[in-house]
Structures are given as C-alpha cells and as structure tokens.
Design an enzyme around this catalytic site. Structure first.
Site, PDB file in Angstrom:
ATOM      1  N   TRP A 228      -0.778   4.431   0.512  1.00 34.97           N
ATOM      2  CA  TRP A 228      -0.808   5.634  -1.145  1.00 34.97           C
ATOM      3  C   TRP A 228      -1.456   6.479  -0.128  1.00 34.97           C
ATOM      4  CZ3 TRP A 228      -6.623   7.011  -0.592  1.00 34.97           C
ATOM      5  CH2 TRP A 228      -6.676   5.052   0.117  1.00 34.97           C
ATOM      6  N   ASN A 246      -4.476  -1.748   2.110  1.00 35.62           N
ATOM      7  CA  ASN A 246      -5.104  -4.106   2.271  1.00 35.62           C
ATOM      8  C   ASN A 246      -4.350  -4.876   1.285  1.00 35.62           C
ATOM      9  OD1 ASN A 246      -6.317  -2.562  -0.632  1.00 35.62           O
ATOM     10  ND2 ASN A 246      -6.744  -4.796  -0.624  1.00 35.62           N
ATOM     11  N   ASP A 289     -10.822  -4.721   1.810  1.00 36.97           N
ATOM     12  CA  ASP A 289     -10.671  -3.861   0.896  1.00 36.97           C
ATOM     13  C   ASP A 289     -10.577  -2.219   2.336  1.00 36.97           C
ATOM     14  OD1 ASP A 289      -8.865  -2.181  -0.164  1.00 36.97           O
ATOM     15  OD2 ASP A 289     -11.046  -2.392  -1.585  1.00 36.97           O
TER      16      ASP A 289
END
Lengths: 527, 278
Positions: A228, A246, A289
């Site tokens: 991303w 993640n 995360d």
C-alpha cells in the site's frame, strides 16, 4: 482575430513529443518532481538551492487550491514542466503549479471512497492512478480524458489501491490494499501504453512455491501482505524495492504459525519479470500489524572501506536497518526509538531476538512501539551533503489485544481485535537525524503537542529539512542541526509529504494538508 | 406518425446497451411503451394539448404549476410516480386526475421523462454502429474528440456524452451555433512578451494568469506579465452545420452513436461503500 478551419484544427496536438520519458525520470531534473518520492532512489532530496538556510524565513504561501470534499489529503503532488498533478481518491487535478489555477480535473464515478490516495505517476502523455475500486487507470495528461483501465483486483472482494503507482521504463508498477482484510497482496507491472499486465508478483507464496512452508495449514490463503505504499527503483540493477505489509489476522498469530513470508519483508524484484531476487524479513511472524511498507531509501556509501549499494529502512517495528541492496545482506540494525520492548536486539543475520510474552493477549498487553509503529507511511529522507538519514519517529506504546477472527470474503476486517494507546506511555512525535551507517542519533526535533503522524520529510540542497505535524505546522529545520528556521500554520492536519519544484527560475515547496494544496516560494518584493 | 416498430427496439435496447448509467433505479412499474423517439413525440403532442393550461409549453414554467423539465431533483421521478400523478392527480393540489386512456398517460410520462433523461436513457432511432463509422470516418469527429481513450484533445471528451447530456443538447451541439464558447474550449493566440505566438485552446484564464493547451499538444502556462496580447477566436472550433454536411441517415446514426456513449461502466454494479459493509 483568429480564424482557423476545422481541418487544420484536427491536426492539432498530434506533434507533441512524449511529455515524460524514462530517461527524464531517471535523470531527475530537480525542476520537476516526477514520482511519488521524486528521484527513483527515494532520498527525497531536492537539488534545488534557491531556498536555503539564509533566506527560508522569507518563505511565503503563493497559492492554495482547495479540493472539494477532501478532508485528509495524503497525495504528494507530481510536477512536470510547471503542471502539477495532485489526487484524492477517485479524483485527479491538473494545476498550474505557479498559480494554483485549474487546468483540468478528472472525477471517477461512482466515487467509492475507501482509504487514502497517495498520488499519481506520470509517463509519456499519461497520468496513472490507483482507485478505490482496485483499478489502475491512465488519463491523458493534457486533458484528463480516461485512456484505459486495468483491473488490479476485484473491488467486490474488498481490494483497493491507495499507493501512488511508479513509472519505470515503459511499465507502471502498482500495488494493492488491504492485507488487514485477509486479502493477499501482490505487486503488478502494466504496459504504460496499453494497460496490459506484464507480470504479477504474489506476496504470499502458494503451494509448491518457496516460502509456502512458513504458513501453517491453509493460513496462507488469507495471509494478507499488501503493497500500500510506493517503493523505490535502482535503474542500474533494474531492481524494484518494495516493502510488504502485515500478515492477517493481524493480532492473532496462533492460527498462522510460521514466519509468514513474505509479509513484513523488503523484497527486491527484477523489474522486467517480477521475479524475486532477494528478500529480508524485518518481523518474522508479526503479531503487531507492523506493515514493513516504509520507504526503502537507496544510497551508495562506503561501508567498512568499500563502496556499497545500500538500502536504508526505518521499520515500523522500531529498528533502523542497513541492507546491501545487491544481495539483500543484513549489515546493520539498531533501534531508532527508545520505547521498544518486544525485542532485545537483532541477531547477526538481522532476525529480532524476541522478548517472551510481549504479544497481544485477550486482556491486553503492553507493546512498544505501538501498532501505529515507530514510523509509518510518512516518507523519510536522506541528505548526501549532511550524510544524514531523516525519519519521523513516534515514541509510545500500545495495549494490544488478541481475539479470534473468522475470515469473511467481501472486504471485512480480519484483524482479531486491535490496540489502543497506552495511557502510561502516551505517544510523542519526533523528527530524527540518524547516521546512515550506524543508525546513531545525530539530532532530535520534538514536535511538541503532536501525538500522531503528520507529514513526511523533504530534504533540500539548500541545507533544509521540511517536516510537518498533525497540528498543521509545516516547518523548515536546519538539516545539519535540526534547529527550526521557519514555520507556517496550514490550519489543517498534514498527512502527506512535502515536495519541491521550480518553474521559470523560482523554487516552490508544496504540500497537501487537510483539503488544501498549498505552494510556497520566497517572497518577492515587487510592485 | 411512426408507431410501428419502436416496441421491438424498446425490447432490444437493454440487451444492446453496454452500460446503464444512473445506476439502480427505484423498483416499480416502468413505462410499457418505453422511451422511443416516436412515443416521446406523441407524448409531447398530448402534453402540449392537455397539460399546458397549468404547466408551461414544452415543460416550461406555467401559470399554475411548475416546470417539469430541468436538472433539479424531482420528487416524482420514476415512471410509476409520474404515471400515478397524471392518472390520479395529486391530492391537496390543483393537479387533477387525467381522463386520458392509460396508453396516452404513458406517452405523457415518456415525454416528461425525456425532458429530464440523458440521451442514453431516451435512446434514438438510428444505427449506432453505422454512427460509429460516421463519427470516426465520414465526419472525422475523432480528430478533436476522444471516446474511450481514442481521439483528439481539442474538444470535450465524449465517452460519457450519452450518459450526461440530453438528446436535445447533443442535437443542438451538432446543429446550433452556440452564443458562448464553453469554458475550456476557447481558441486563442497568445503573443508572449518575448514575442512568441502560441496558438491553442484556453483551459483557464484570469486577470493574473492563463493556462492553455497549445496546438502542439503541450500545456502552456502564462502569468499576465508574460503575455503581450491575446487574440481570442470568436467562434468555437466546433462546426454546427452537420445536418447539412451529413445525409439525414448519417446524422441520425451519428446521434444514435453519441447517445450510446456512457462511460461509467461500473455504475451498473450499483456498488456503494455501504454495500461493502463499511
């Protein structure tokens, strides 16, 4: 009075040479800002010198362009010969970079609004953008007309594409989100002219592929690992460097035992084929995360007496890494935040030495850095003059919780709960200058009152480092010392990185903040 | 009056259409006569004969009742709503129930819808495929206009022409000289203070700066100080004598082709953020 026949008009606009060539992006004329990160190496160091330490106090807003309905722009403007291309989800605006006047706008319908949009790419006569419905689209750079659409993934499955694509030689590289929904990530290359997909690299290896064994059972099917944020490119090595997000479910590692490759990795891909040359995993079997998507910065520096092609990376897990970008060899890794409790250090190979028990639990457990991370999407910078690596750092801890989640197709969070800010270790933002080879802290600028992420960084050959915070202040720091030399209250939260360009001999600093695009230049005393 | 074959077209059109701009409509009874040129023409006659005592002629504002054409949001916009209003009147208002047979009421509904509908929603008779050839070859519209990534840069992109414009406005664009050149499409020569003459299309202009798409396909940017003189073209480059240049059949086919241009392909999925659970 002008008279012109239609036939003559038809011949118009056929002569224009390609607006942006690969050579131009590679050469990186500092007057233009041609990719999300500027030059391919991702140093975010502008060679423009008009604005410098001695005159930055005269920096003055030149224009503001408000983008309707925007509230938290993350787009980094691209500038080509005085034309600025700036985006928000589903929308692209071409502006006169000197005056902020609109040339054209593109609006995609329907306007699915998911995730941020971090910007566009330019190549030839086209502008490229990822969309909330997981398409890569190409627009005519002169009119905003839609030229082609390429489907990255099924939007109905929950995918979208927030990262600015990267244009390399005839190809557009585009990534995808979100891994947090248990949707497996990939990186794609498309033909810049036609939109035909040239290759796809899957972030989660399937059965029979190397790395597949790092996923217990069927957990690889919903493993996440997205792309991303934009990566960097070494034209000489023809290699792309991309950070991978993640694993999912984010906070529950029990259901996906193993290292979970290639989540939390830096991967080096052959730009022609998409084949992986090497990988380095920062956080094997991550349960926090901590997407490892943070920008890889490419520098060539003498290391232990020998020139090395290096990759510098400050990871969300709190460690600063130096890798050899030819081989992927781990050279150095040290914490760049003080609050770090999950690992006692790194092994010789760079693998974290886990502190037992520091992981999410049903009742909540203290983890430092927090899931928000020691740093995040805000770009770092490297200044070859000061030889310093600059990073936005968050000191703070989180309370992390673990649950049991079930994957649901269609784009639903698959995180197994989450985290909150630790009331005992509240968050604090800093801008830090590190020695690029040792990671040693050279100076620290505390962003008073800022708890959350704000702007990324821009270094300039004028000896400046531009930073910004969530309170809306854009600040110019002395690149050598971190001393603030200039600031301006933009009045809106900053979530993007500043950039610089020049047109007709005048240097500008521009940034998106809140709903506005704002450009600065030195005050000119004229009647 | 031509009333013979439109029904067949009505039945076929949904099959032919590549997209349905406007997205998911309210479910309800739809006009059994469809929206063809012939039905609309009959509806217009009925409307102007029956409704104009209160509403104005051709959908304009009347003495006692509102204008029914325009782009504002109407409370009654579905076929069924309009049919009910005409057939049964609107309680508490001057709007009476109509004594016309149902078939005629549907024709009036078709006419009211056509005043508001995009060209795509009120498709024309004519062969869109033959119109495609007129667009790209006979008339050479693609020299200036782009559709789906192909064509010229000077005129507006027509990829969604049928989706965003009414039939009337498409027809008028081809036949009627405009009193004003639309913003972004005014031709001009800019003479710079350095003596260069740049010929192009003004995309935006203000007292202090001017942005232009030049003849050689570059975006050119000027501040007022950099401009010595601007020679404005007095007319749009868009020819408006297409009814003369083309045969009636070519013209009809071109209009039909333009009316089919609806670019918002994903609209047909009717997908919204809420649909995805967020």
């Amino acid at each position: 009075m002008m008279r012109r026949s239609v036939l003559a008009a038809i011949a118009w606009a056929a002569l224009a040479p390609a607006q942006v060539s690969y050579e131009q992006i590679r050469k990186a004329d500092p007057r233009n800002w041609l990719t999300y990160l500027g030059p391919y190496h991702g140093q975010r160091h502008s060679l423009l010198t008009q604005i410098d330490r001695s005159n930055v106090h005269r920096l003055t807003p030149q224009w503001i362009y408000p983008i309707k309905d925007a509230n938290r722009l993350e787009s980094v403007p691209i500038v080509v010969d005085g034309v600025m291309y700036v985006s928000q989800p589903n929308e692209v605006y071409a502006l006169d970079a000197r005056t902020g006047r609109l040339i054209w706008e593109y609006q995609r319908t329907p306007a699915l609004r998911r995730g941020p949009n971090r910007g566009v790419a330019v190549y030839g006569h086209k502008v490229y953008m990822g969309t909330p419905d997981a398409q890569l689209i190409a627009l005519d750079a002169r009119t905003g007309s839609l030229i082609w659409e390429a489907k990255l993934a099924e939007a109905s499955e929950g995918y979208w594409s927030p990262a600015a694509p990267l244009a390399i030689n005839g190809k557009i590289i585009a990534g995808i989100a979100p891994g947090d929904h248990g949707l497996n990530g990939f990186l794609d290359a498309y033909d810049a002219e036609t939109g035909k997909r040239l290759w796809r690299w899957n972030a989660i290896p399937g059965p029979g592929e190397p790395g597949h064994e790092t996923w217990a059972g069927d957990s690889w099917k919903t493993g996440g690992g997205d792309t991303w944020l934009t990566g960097t490119y070494d034209p000489e090595l023809n290699t792309l460097y991309w950070g991978i997000g993640n694993p999912a479910p984010d906070f529950d590692g029990d259901v996906r035992k193993g290292d979970n490759l290639y989540t939390e990795c830096m991967v080096a891909l052959d730009a022609d084929t998409g084949k992986m040359k090497w990988f380095f995993q920062f956080t094997p079997h991550d349960v926090h995360d901590w997407d490892a998507v943070e920008i890889p910065v490419l520098v060539d520096l003498p290391y232990q007496g020998k020139m090395r092609k290096l990759l510098l990376h400050a990871d969300r897990n709190g460690f600063y890494y130096v890798l050899d970008r030819v081989t992927g060899e781990f050279l150095k890794g040290v914490p760049f935040v003080k609050l770090l409790n999950w690992a006692s250090g790194l092994t010789e190979k760079g693998r974290p030495i886990r502190v037992p028990g520091v992981e999410p639990t049903l009742r909540g457990n203290k983890v430092c850095p927090a899931t928000a991370g020691a740093t995040n999407w805000m770009s770092p910078a490297y200044n070859p003059d000061t030889n310093l690596f600059y990073v936005v750092a968050q000191e703070g801890c989180g309370i992390s919780f673990k649950g049991r989640d079930t994957f649901r197709p269609g784009g639903f969070p698959f995180m197994a709960t989450g985290y909150i800010e630790d009331p005992e270790e509240p968050w604090q933002m800093h801008v830090r200058a590190l020695d690029p080879l040792t990671g040693e802290l050279k100076w620290n600028y505390l962003q008073k009152g800022s708890k959350r992420y704000g702007a990324g960084l821009l270094s300039t050959a004028g000896g400046l480092l531009f930073a910004g915070d969530d309170q809306g202040f854009l600040t110019a720091l002395d690149a050598a010392t971190g001393r603030p030399l200039w600031h301006f209250n933009l009045g809106m939260r900053i979530s993007a990185s500043p950039m610089s360009y020049s047109f007709q001999g005048r240097q500008y600093i521009a940034i998106t903040a809140g709903s506005n695009v704002v450009a600065f230049a030195l005050f000119e005393d004229k009647k | 009056m031509r009333t013979g074959f439109p029904l067949l077209i009505v039945l076929l059109l949904p099959l032919l259409s590549p997209a349905q701009p406007g997205g998911a409509r309210r479910a309800g009874k739809t006009n059994p006569l469809g929206l063809t040129e012939a039905v609309i023409a009959e509806g217009r006659q009925l409307y102007n004969r029956s409704c104009t005592m209160c509403h104005g002629l051709d959908g304009e504002l009347g003495d006692r009742a509102p204008a029914l054409k325009g782009t504002r949001r109407f409370r009654r916009s579905s076929d069924e709503d309009l049919f009910d209003a005409v057939k049964h009147g609107i309680q508490g208002t001057l709007m009476p129930a109509s004594p016309l047979p149902e078939n005629d009421v549907w024709k009036i509904v078709a006419y009211i819808r056509s005043m508001r509908a995009s060209a795509f929603d009120a498709p024309l008779e004519g062969d869109p495929e033959k119109g495609r050839a007129v667009f790209w070859e006979t008339a050479g519209c693609g020299g200036c206009h782009m559709i789906q990534g192909r064509g010229g840069l000077l005129g507006p992109d027509l990829s969604n022409a049928g989706g965003e414009r009414t039939t009337l406005s498409l027809r008028e664009a081809l036949t009627k000289p405009r009193p004003h050149i639309p913003p972004g499409y005014r031709p001009a020569n800019v003479v710079t203070s350095a003596g260069e003459t740049v010929e192009g299309m003004i995309k935006n202009e203000h007292n202090f700066s001017l942005q232009m798409l030049s003849r050689d396909g570059r975006l050119r940017l000027f501040t007022a100080e950099e401009i010595r003189r601007i020679d404005y073209g007095e007319r749009s480059l868009m020819p408006t004598d297409w009814e003369q240049r083309l045969t009636p059949e070519q013209f009809r086919n071109l209009l039909a082709f333009l009316s089919r241009q609806a670019a918002a392909r994903i609209r047909e999925q009717g997908m919204a953020e809420e649909d995805l659970g967020r």
